[in-house]
Design an enzyme around this catalytic site. Structure first.
Site, PDB file in Angstrom:
ATOM      1  N   ASP A 158     -19.900  25.259  -6.687  1.00 36.01           N
ATOM      2  CA  ASP A 158     -20.232  23.996  -6.034  1.00 36.01           C
ATOM      3  C   ASP A 158     -19.081  23.697  -5.066  1.00 36.01           C
ATOM      4  O   ASP A 158     -18.042  24.369  -5.096  1.00 36.01           O
ATOM      5  CB  ASP A 158     -20.383  22.914  -7.102  1.00 36.01           C
ATOM      6  CG  ASP A 158     -20.565  21.535  -6.508  1.00 36.01           C
ATOM      7  OD1 ASP A 158     -21.457  21.365  -5.651  1.00 36.01           O
ATOM      8  OD2 ASP A 158     -19.801  20.623  -6.887  1.00 36.01           O
TER       9      ASP A 158
ATOM     10  N   ASP B  62     -18.223  19.955  -3.176  1.00 33.06           N
ATOM     11  CA  ASP B  62     -17.643  18.624  -3.353  1.00 33.06           C
ATOM     12  C   ASP B  62     -17.431  18.330  -4.845  1.00 33.06           C
ATOM     13  O   ASP B  62     -18.362  18.438  -5.649  1.00 33.06           O
ATOM     14  CB  ASP B  62     -18.567  17.555  -2.766  1.00 33.06           C
ATOM     15  CG  ASP B  62     -18.836  17.760  -1.290  1.00 33.06           C
ATOM     16  OD1 ASP B  62     -18.398  16.919  -0.495  1.00 33.06           O
ATOM     17  OD2 ASP B  62     -19.483  18.761  -0.934  1.00 33.06           O
TER      18      ASP B  62
ATOM     19  N   ASP C  79     -18.844  20.701 -11.122  1.00 38.86           N
ATOM     20  CA  ASP C  79     -18.274  19.507 -11.753  1.00 38.86           C
ATOM     21  C   ASP C  79     -19.314  18.507 -12.228  1.00 38.86           C
ATOM     22  O   ASP C  79     -18.953  17.505 -12.843  1.00 38.86           O
ATOM     23  CB  ASP C  79     -17.367  18.792 -10.743  1.00 38.86           C
ATOM     24  CG  ASP C  79     -18.183  18.251  -9.559  1.00 38.86           C
ATOM     25  OD1 ASP C  79     -18.835  19.073  -8.871  1.00 38.86           O
ATOM     26  OD2 ASP C  79     -18.187  17.030  -9.347  1.00 38.86           O
TER      27      ASP C  79
END
Length: 225
Positions: A9, A11, A175
């Protein structure tokens, strides 16, 4: 881990882009004559792509009801957001600690790296270039590169297919719940990072294959074999 492909991922995993996203969001709201919000509030709205961020900002909460906004309102606001984000004069986006060195270590160790983000693809190349990461990734997908985005498994399966890697040789690293659910839906192992944007929920609650509190520990885990 006996893996070949690492799908990251962006951001909240590799970069902290919330300060820029918050500035663009508040610029959009100001243009539209609406109240602005704190960085911490906007942080909890990030992770589902630009349209959802814009809709959450327009209604001032994370849950957007079906009848609260028209398609036209959302589309217009999103375009205002895109213009504001594109025209930020001084980027505040930074890499998280040890990400730059860690990505290079993983690449040098022979892993294939890919990037799957829900951020619109038009904004991704410039950010990758600014950190000197363009050459590290064999494939990059944005939230609008395909017809669906995470937590749908399609982007992950697409990457595996195009790079010729079986799912059991891939791992999704992120995240947020979108990353972990996408990996689980794709039958791909998942590694969670606790420091990013996950709407206040502990990433471990989603039962990733393993979870880490910093990027350096993640890298050590991947290189231990």
């Amino acid at each position: 881990m006996d893996k070949q492909l690492l799908i990251f991922d962006f951001d909240g995993t590799l970069i902290d882009s919330v300060p820029d996203l918050a500035d663009a969001t508040n610029a959009m709201l100001t243009t539209l004559g609406k109240d602005t919000y704190s960085l911490d509030t906007i942080r909890n709205w990030v992770g589902n792509g630009s349209r959802m961020l814009v809709e959450r900002a327009l209604v001032g909460k994370i849950e957007v009801l079906e009848d609260e906004l028209t398609v036209e309102e959302a589309e217009h606001a999103e375009q205002v957001f895109f213009d504001a984000y594109k025209n930020l004069s001084d980027s505040k986006t930074v890499a998280y600690p040890n990400v730059d060195s860690g990505l290079r270590q993983l690449k040098e160790a022979g892993y294939t790296l890919a990037l799957v983000t829900n951020k619109p693809i038009r904004f991704v190349p410039k950010i990758l270039e600014s950190f000197g990461w363009t050459s590290l990734f064999d494939m990059v997908l944005g939230g609008d590169s395909l017809t669906t985005k995470k937590p749908d498994p399609a982007p992950l399966l697409h990457v595996c297919d195009k790079l010729g890697v079986m799912q059991d040789k891939a791992v999704m690293i992120g995240d947020s719940r979108n990353d972990i659910l996408a990996g689980q839906n794709a039958k791909i192992d998942t590694l969670g990072l606790s420091y990013g944007y996950n709407y206040g929920q502990d990433i471990r609650d989603l039962n990733p294959t393993a979870a880490f509190d910093d990027f350096a520990t993640l890298v050590k885990y991947l290189l231990k074999d």
